[in-house]
Scaffold this motif. Structure first.
Motif, mmCIF file in Angstrom:
data_model
loop_
_atom_site.group_PDB
_atom_site.id
_atom_site.type_symbol
_atom_site.label_atom_id
_atom_site.label_comp_id
_atom_site.label_asym_id
_atom_site.label_seq_id
_atom_site.Cartn_x
_atom_site.Cartn_y
_atom_site.Cartn_z
ATOM 1 N N UNK A 29 1.048 -1.196 -0.012
ATOM 2 C CA UNK A 29 -0.226 -0.236 0.169
ATOM 3 C C UNK A 29 0.983 1.723 -0.086
ATOM 4 N N UNK A 30 1.643 1.373 0.610
ATOM 5 C CA UNK A 30 2.603 2.663 0.848
ATOM 6 C C UNK A 30 3.228 2.514 -0.736
ATOM 7 N N UNK A 31 3.435 1.470 -0.878
ATOM 8 C CA UNK A 31 4.669 1.948 -2.389
ATOM 9 C C UNK A 31 3.369 2.544 -3.356
ATOM 10 N N UNK A 32 2.042 1.679 -3.295
ATOM 11 C CA UNK A 32 0.920 2.296 -4.747
ATOM 12 C C UNK A 32 0.045 3.626 -4.519
ATOM 13 N N UNK A 33 0.565 4.365 -2.469
ATOM 14 C CA UNK A 33 -0.348 5.908 -2.691
ATOM 15 C C UNK A 33 1.300 6.286 -2.477
ATOM 16 N N UNK A 34 2.464 6.108 -2.314
ATOM 17 C CA UNK A 34 3.406 6.916 -2.263
ATOM 18 C C UNK A 34 3.960 7.601 -4.167
ATOM 19 N N UNK A 35 3.446 6.532 -5.186
ATOM 20 C CA UNK A 35 4.512 6.596 -5.796
ATOM 21 C C UNK A 35 2.667 6.867 -6.726
ATOM 22 N N UNK A 36 2.015 7.043 -6.607
ATOM 23 C CA UNK A 36 0.380 7.161 -7.007
ATOM 24 C C UNK A 36 0.209 9.340 -6.935
ATOM 25 N N UNK A 71 6.760 4.911 12.289
ATOM 26 C CA UNK A 71 6.441 6.960 12.939
ATOM 27 C C UNK A 71 5.257 6.616 13.479
ATOM 28 N N UNK A 72 5.376 7.333 14.476
ATOM 29 C CA UNK A 72 3.385 7.323 15.475
ATOM 30 C C UNK A 72 3.191 5.992 15.314
ATOM 31 N N UNK A 73 4.115 4.686 15.171
ATOM 32 C CA UNK A 73 2.667 3.468 14.975
ATOM 33 C C UNK A 73 2.343 3.306 13.404
ATOM 34 N N UNK A 74 2.927 3.978 12.506
ATOM 35 C CA UNK A 74 2.378 3.896 11.531
ATOM 36 C C UNK A 74 3.410 3.868 10.423
ATOM 37 N N UNK A 75 3.441 2.603 9.522
ATOM 38 C CA UNK A 75 4.718 2.237 8.713
ATOM 39 C C UNK A 75 4.686 3.862 7.506
ATOM 40 N N UNK A 97 7.841 7.040 3.571
ATOM 41 C CA UNK A 97 6.676 7.872 2.587
ATOM 42 C C UNK A 97 6.054 9.549 3.447
ATOM 43 N N UNK A 98 6.676 10.465 2.733
ATOM 44 C CA UNK A 98 6.684 12.026 2.687
ATOM 45 C C UNK A 98 6.553 12.757 3.422
#
Length: 170
Positions: A29-36, A71-75, A97-98
């Motif tokens: 999901x991180x790849x999908x959202x960051x790169x989209x 970071x703060x409990x999140x990937x 993540x940004x």
């Protein structure tokens, strides 16, 4: 193994190598959202991450490792070293993540992956990226990677130049 650091806003970040429930889906999901969001990539990017990530997890080799940053409990980011062949490691799934950028997390992850590759006995590391990931490419070059191949064309719904970078470890 876990390492702690703080980001530029003072939030604690933890980097670990233990894979926990939800991590694999989170990495995809991180790849999908960051790169989209940043590059306009379509869901094909997630598919590219999903299959080899599952294979990596199921194979579990002591010459392969994933680092997961929270970071703060999140990937907040990740990076992995996988076996390409007996002498070659492949750096994969490197993303931050940004919200977690600017505190050195990317550099820390990259240096840990390179150090691990040396200890694991690899002679070189290869990675594939795209030319529009300028910050990542600056990190690669600063650590001694060199551009070895470039292929322009449409990938994941956008025109990019895929690039392979190599780093000799010996």
């Amino acid at each position: 193994m876990a390492m702690r650091m703080n980001d530029q806003d003072g939030f604690a970040m933890t980097v670990r190598t233990e894979v926990r429930p939800g991590d694999l889906g989170g990495i995809i999901a991180l790849h999908g959202t960051v790169y989209a969001g940043g590059l306009g990539f379509d869901p094909g990017m997630e598919a590219l991450v999903a299959r080899p990530l599952a294979e990596f997890f199921l194979a579990r080799s002591d010459r392969e490792r994933v680092w997961i940053a929270e970071r703060a409990g999140r990937l907040a980011g990740c990076i992995a070293i996988v076996r390409a062949d007996e002498e070659t490691a492949q750096l994969r799934w490197f993303v931050v993540h940004p919200d977690a950028r600017g505190a050195g997390l990317g550099r820390t992850l990259l240096r840990d992956a390179i150090a691990f590759s040396r200890v694991a006995g690899y002679r070189r590391i290869v990675l594939w990226t795209v030319d529009s990931l300028h910050s990542a490419i600056r990190l690669y070059l600063a650590e001694g990677f060199r551009l070895a191949e470039q292929k322009p064309g449409p990938v994941w719904g956008v025109d990019v130049a895929e690039q392979r970078y190599d780093l000799d470890l010996v």
